[in-house]
Design a protein around this motif. Structure first.
Motif, PDB file in Angstrom:
ATOM      1  N   GLY A   1       0.848  -1.256   0.116  1.00 20.05           N
ATOM      2  CA  GLY A   1       0.048  -0.091  -0.022  1.00 20.05           C
ATOM      3  C   GLY A   1       0.874   1.239   0.028  1.00 20.05           C
ATOM      4  O   GLY A   1       0.287   2.288   0.027  1.00 20.05           O
ATOM      5  N   VAL A   2       2.280   1.254  -0.029  1.00 22.84           N
ATOM      6  CA  VAL A   2       2.945   2.211   0.035  1.00 22.84           C
ATOM      7  C   VAL A   2       3.467   2.696  -1.373  1.00 22.84           C
ATOM      8  O   VAL A   2       3.810   1.909  -2.299  1.00 22.84           O
ATOM      9  CB  VAL A   2       4.276   2.052   0.608  1.00 22.84           C
ATOM     10  CG1 VAL A   2       5.233   3.326   0.488  1.00 22.84           C
ATOM     11  CG2 VAL A   2       4.157   1.895   2.196  1.00 22.84           C
ATOM     12  N   SER A   3       3.345   3.904  -1.785  1.00 21.38           N
ATOM     13  CA  SER A   3       3.260   4.257  -3.388  1.00 21.38           C
ATOM     14  C   SER A   3       4.208   5.663  -3.236  1.00 21.38           C
ATOM     15  O   SER A   3       3.838   6.634  -2.316  1.00 21.38           O
ATOM     16  CB  SER A   3       2.171   4.392  -4.134  1.00 21.38           C
ATOM     17  OG  SER A   3       1.293   5.328  -3.438  1.00 21.38           O
ATOM     18  N   LYS A   4       4.537   6.109  -4.404  1.00 22.25           N
ATOM     19  CA  LYS A   4       5.238   7.473  -4.765  1.00 22.25           C
ATOM     20  C   LYS A   4       4.140   8.258  -5.173  1.00 22.25           C
ATOM     21  O   LYS A   4       3.559   8.180  -5.994  1.00 22.25           O
ATOM     22  CB  LYS A   4       6.554   7.469  -5.260  1.00 22.25           C
ATOM     23  CG  LYS A   4       7.536   7.106  -4.568  1.00 22.25           C
ATOM     24  CD  LYS A   4       8.979   7.536  -5.341  1.00 22.25           C
ATOM     25  CE  LYS A   4      10.264   7.400  -4.309  1.00 22.25           C
ATOM     26  NZ  LYS A   4      11.357   7.486  -5.067  1.00 22.25           N
ATOM     27  N   HIS A   5       3.914   9.738  -4.488  1.00 22.47           N
ATOM     28  CA  HIS A   5       3.126  10.515  -5.015  1.00 22.47           C
ATOM     29  C   HIS A   5       3.612  11.244  -6.212  1.00 22.47           C
ATOM     30  O   HIS A   5       5.059  11.343  -6.382  1.00 22.47           O
ATOM     31  CB  HIS A   5       2.840  11.649  -3.855  1.00 22.47           C
ATOM     32  CG  HIS A   5       1.740  12.492  -3.919  1.00 22.47           C
ATOM     33  ND1 HIS A   5       1.877  13.747  -4.681  1.00 22.47           N
ATOM     34  CD2 HIS A   5       0.594  12.434  -3.686  1.00 22.47           C
ATOM     35  CE1 HIS A   5       0.584  14.294  -5.142  1.00 22.47           C
ATOM     36  NE2 HIS A   5      -0.106  13.579  -4.168  1.00 22.47           N
ATOM     37  N   PRO A   6       3.085  11.709  -7.221  1.00 21.50           N
ATOM     38  CA  PRO A   6       3.413  12.315  -8.319  1.00 21.50           C
ATOM     39  C   PRO A   6       4.563  13.323  -7.967  1.00 21.50           C
ATOM     40  O   PRO A   6       5.457  13.757  -8.645  1.00 21.50           O
ATOM     41  CB  PRO A   6       2.374  12.847  -9.071  1.00 21.50           C
ATOM     42  CG  PRO A   6       1.357  11.990  -8.633  1.00 21.50           C
ATOM     43  CD  PRO A   6       1.283  11.814  -7.306  1.00 21.50           C
ATOM     44  N   HIS A   7       4.373  14.179  -6.676  1.00 21.89           N
ATOM     45  CA  HIS A   7       5.338  15.294  -6.390  1.00 21.89           C
ATOM     46  C   HIS A   7       6.431  15.091  -5.474  1.00 21.89           C
ATOM     47  O   HIS A   7       7.222  15.606  -5.267  1.00 21.89           O
ATOM     48  CB  HIS A   7       4.393  16.322  -5.742  1.00 21.89           C
ATOM     49  CG  HIS A   7       3.275  16.991  -6.524  1.00 21.89           C
ATOM     50  ND1 HIS A   7       3.541  17.512  -7.576  1.00 21.89           N
ATOM     51  CD2 HIS A   7       1.955  16.864  -6.360  1.00 21.89           C
ATOM     52  CE1 HIS A   7       2.374  18.275  -8.159  1.00 21.89           C
ATOM     53  NE2 HIS A   7       1.447  17.510  -7.254  1.00 21.89           N
ATOM     54  N   GLY A   8       6.480  13.235  -5.626  1.00 19.01           N
ATOM     55  CA  GLY A   8       7.827  12.899  -5.042  1.00 19.01           C
ATOM     56  C   GLY A   8       7.391  12.682  -3.586  1.00 19.01           C
ATOM     57  O   GLY A   8       8.501  11.688  -2.994  1.00 19.01           O
TER      58      GLY A   8
ATOM     59  N   LYS B   1       8.091 -16.735  -3.880  1.00 19.41           N
ATOM     60  CA  LYS B   1       8.058 -16.531  -5.529  1.00 19.41           C
ATOM     61  C   LYS B   1       6.743 -16.740  -6.220  1.00 19.41           C
ATOM     62  O   LYS B   1       6.098 -17.906  -5.749  1.00 19.41           O
ATOM     63  CB  LYS B   1       9.137 -17.485  -6.121  1.00 19.41           C
ATOM     64  CG  LYS B   1       9.330 -17.219  -7.616  1.00 19.41           C
ATOM     65  CD  LYS B   1      10.662 -18.193  -7.943  1.00 19.41           C
ATOM     66  CE  LYS B   1      10.792 -17.455  -9.593  1.00 19.41           C
ATOM     67  NZ  LYS B   1      12.259 -18.191  -9.991  1.00 19.41           N
ATOM     68  N   GLY B   2       6.199 -16.043  -6.834  1.00 16.16           N
ATOM     69  CA  GLY B   2       5.066 -16.026  -7.500  1.00 16.16           C
ATOM     70  C   GLY B   2       3.951 -15.354  -6.839  1.00 16.16           C
ATOM     71  O   GLY B   2       2.826 -15.159  -7.394  1.00 16.16           O
ATOM     72  N   LEU B   3       4.152 -14.734  -5.588  1.00 15.18           N
ATOM     73  CA  LEU B   3       3.137 -13.749  -4.893  1.00 15.18           C
ATOM     74  C   LEU B   3       3.215 -12.504  -5.790  1.00 15.18           C
ATOM     75  O   LEU B   3       4.498 -11.916  -6.225  1.00 15.18           O
ATOM     76  CB  LEU B   3       3.814 -13.500  -3.680  1.00 15.18           C
ATOM     77  CG  LEU B   3       3.492 -14.430  -2.680  1.00 15.18           C
ATOM     78  CD1 LEU B   3       3.896 -14.355  -1.292  1.00 15.18           C
ATOM     79  CD2 LEU B   3       1.955 -14.934  -2.595  1.00 15.18           C
ATOM     80  N   PRO B   4       2.184 -11.589  -5.969  1.00 14.45           N
ATOM     81  CA  PRO B   4       2.325 -10.398  -6.605  1.00 14.45           C
ATOM     82  C   PRO B   4       3.343  -9.497  -6.105  1.00 14.45           C
ATOM     83  O   PRO B   4       3.373  -9.154  -4.850  1.00 14.45           O
ATOM     84  CB  PRO B   4       0.662 -10.101  -6.636  1.00 14.45           C
ATOM     85  CG  PRO B   4      -0.146 -11.273  -6.218  1.00 14.45           C
ATOM     86  CD  PRO B   4       0.851 -12.160  -5.458  1.00 14.45           C
ATOM     87  N   LEU B   5       3.784  -8.645  -7.040  1.00 13.82           N
ATOM     88  CA  LEU B   5       4.800  -7.549  -6.719  1.00 13.82           C
ATOM     89  C   LEU B   5       4.135  -6.300  -7.177  1.00 13.82           C
ATOM     90  O   LEU B   5       3.480  -6.289  -7.816  1.00 13.82           O
ATOM     91  CB  LEU B   5       6.142  -7.971  -7.344  1.00 13.82           C
ATOM     92  CG  LEU B   5       6.903  -8.951  -7.003  1.00 13.82           C
ATOM     93  CD1 LEU B   5       8.158  -9.123  -7.795  1.00 13.82           C
ATOM     94  CD2 LEU B   5       7.163  -9.169  -5.458  1.00 13.82           C
ATOM     95  N   LYS B   6       4.495  -5.294  -6.402  1.00 16.29           N
ATOM     96  CA  LYS B   6       4.362  -4.113  -6.766  1.00 16.29           C
ATOM     97  C   LYS B   6       4.782  -3.322  -8.130  1.00 16.29           C
ATOM     98  O   LYS B   6       5.847  -4.136  -8.597  1.00 16.29           O
ATOM     99  CB  LYS B   6       4.569  -3.015  -5.726  1.00 16.29           C
ATOM    100  CG  LYS B   6       3.631  -3.168  -4.417  1.00 16.29           C
ATOM    101  CD  LYS B   6       4.146  -2.419  -3.282  1.00 16.29           C
ATOM    102  CE  LYS B   6       4.539  -0.880  -3.470  1.00 16.29           C
ATOM    103  NZ  LYS B   6       5.109  -0.487  -2.174  1.00 16.29           N
ATOM    104  N   ASP B   7       4.434  -2.302  -8.588  1.00 15.76           N
ATOM    105  CA  ASP B   7       4.972  -1.797 -10.055  1.00 15.76           C
ATOM    106  C   ASP B   7       6.520  -1.730  -9.888  1.00 15.76           C
ATOM    107  O   ASP B   7       7.330  -1.724 -10.770  1.00 15.76           O
ATOM    108  CB  ASP B   7       4.581  -0.495 -10.242  1.00 15.76           C
ATOM    109  CG  ASP B   7       3.042  -0.501 -10.713  1.00 15.76           C
ATOM    110  OD1 ASP B   7       2.690  -1.810 -10.955  1.00 15.76           O
ATOM    111  OD2 ASP B   7       2.422   0.325 -10.660  1.00 15.76           O
TER     112      ASP B   7
END
Length: 269
Positions: free
Chosen positions: A34-41, A222-228
């Protein structure tokens, strides 16, 4: 003080756990679900907590100030404090095993720090000594450490030398932590990595899956979904991993007598 007052005062006392689990390693144990980078960094956690990771009155967490408190996501928020933490495998693990431990509360001791190679976890290193300190502190209230859950290795995939040395370093860590905690048969459940920083991921996985020590078992991510980013598990993958770790613990270690030869690999498929 009357009886009602005594009961009310006791109810305010912090609970302490009977069954303790150490959570250690690097970022996928610390949790980036659930952690991601905001477009502004800016990096942020979306705050979404799956049903399997919800708090429970009998699941506690040892915080950075060495006090027990109700456990909730993100478990590593004040431990892996230089990064933004999200969902890891700890809460889904705890919720899956808590009814199988024979009563009492369960305590989680977060120790994982993102981006750390295994040589940073050597005896005398700050990460190892902090894990040791927190583990010893967790037992002072009378609880028993039931297992160390270890998910680390992505930072050891960049060079052949690091990947080649991984098995020996991991075996040394296991011997050290058992000796330093005075728990020679401490169960270790490690995760075979699903991703890596470099091209020697399979060599590190080979070491993890081939570990042949008493009371050491492995689950395969291995095989578990990864984030982008192709490095960190998604929130739902962390939930699944927590259940895999729970299955490994309940199958191998949640019995009166441990079979030191018992070693099972749980696959994500």
């Amino acid at each position: 003080m009357d009886t009602v007052g005594v009961v009310a005062e006791q109810a305010q006392l912090p609970q302490t756990p009977n069954h303790i689990f150490i959570l250690s390693g690097q970022s996928n144990m610390a949790g980036r679900g659930g952690v991601s980078k905001h477009p502004h960094g800016h990096t942020h956690w979306d705050g979404l907590v799956p049903p399997e990771c919800q708090p429970h009155p009998c699941i506690l967490r040892l915080n950075a100030t060495l006090n027990w408190e109700p456990a909730r996501e993100p478990l590593h928020r004040d431990i892996d404090s230089r990064k933004v933490c999200g969902v890891g495998p700890g809460m889904s693990f705890a919720n899956a095993v808590r009814d199988h431990l024979g009563g009492g509360c369960l305590g989680l001791v977060p120790c994982a720090v993102g981006g750390t190679a295994i040589k940073k976890w050597g005896r005398g290193q700050q990460l190892y000594e902090n894990m040791l300190k927190r583990s010893k502190e967790s037992m002072k209230s009378g609880g028993e450490i039931k297992a160390l859950l270890w998910y680390q290795g992505e930072s050891d995939t960049s060079t052949y030398h690091d990947a080649e040395a991984y098995k020996g370093n991991m075996e040394r860590l296991i011997r050290n932590v058992r000796e330093d905690l005075g728990l020679p048969c401490l169960p270790i459940i490690q995760v075979a990595i699903a991703s890596g920083d470099g091209k020697y991921t399979e060599k590190v996985r080979e070491a993890q899956l081939g570990m042949d020590l008493p009371n050491v078992t492995c689950v395969d991510a291995k095989g578990l979904p990864l984030k982008d980013d192709n490095l960190h598990l998604t929130t739902q993958a962390q939930v699944t991993l927590g259940h895999m770790l729970a299955d490994a613990f309940l199958t191998n270690f949640n019995a009166p007598l441990l079979n030191s030869k018992n070693r099972t690999i749980f696959e994500s498929a």
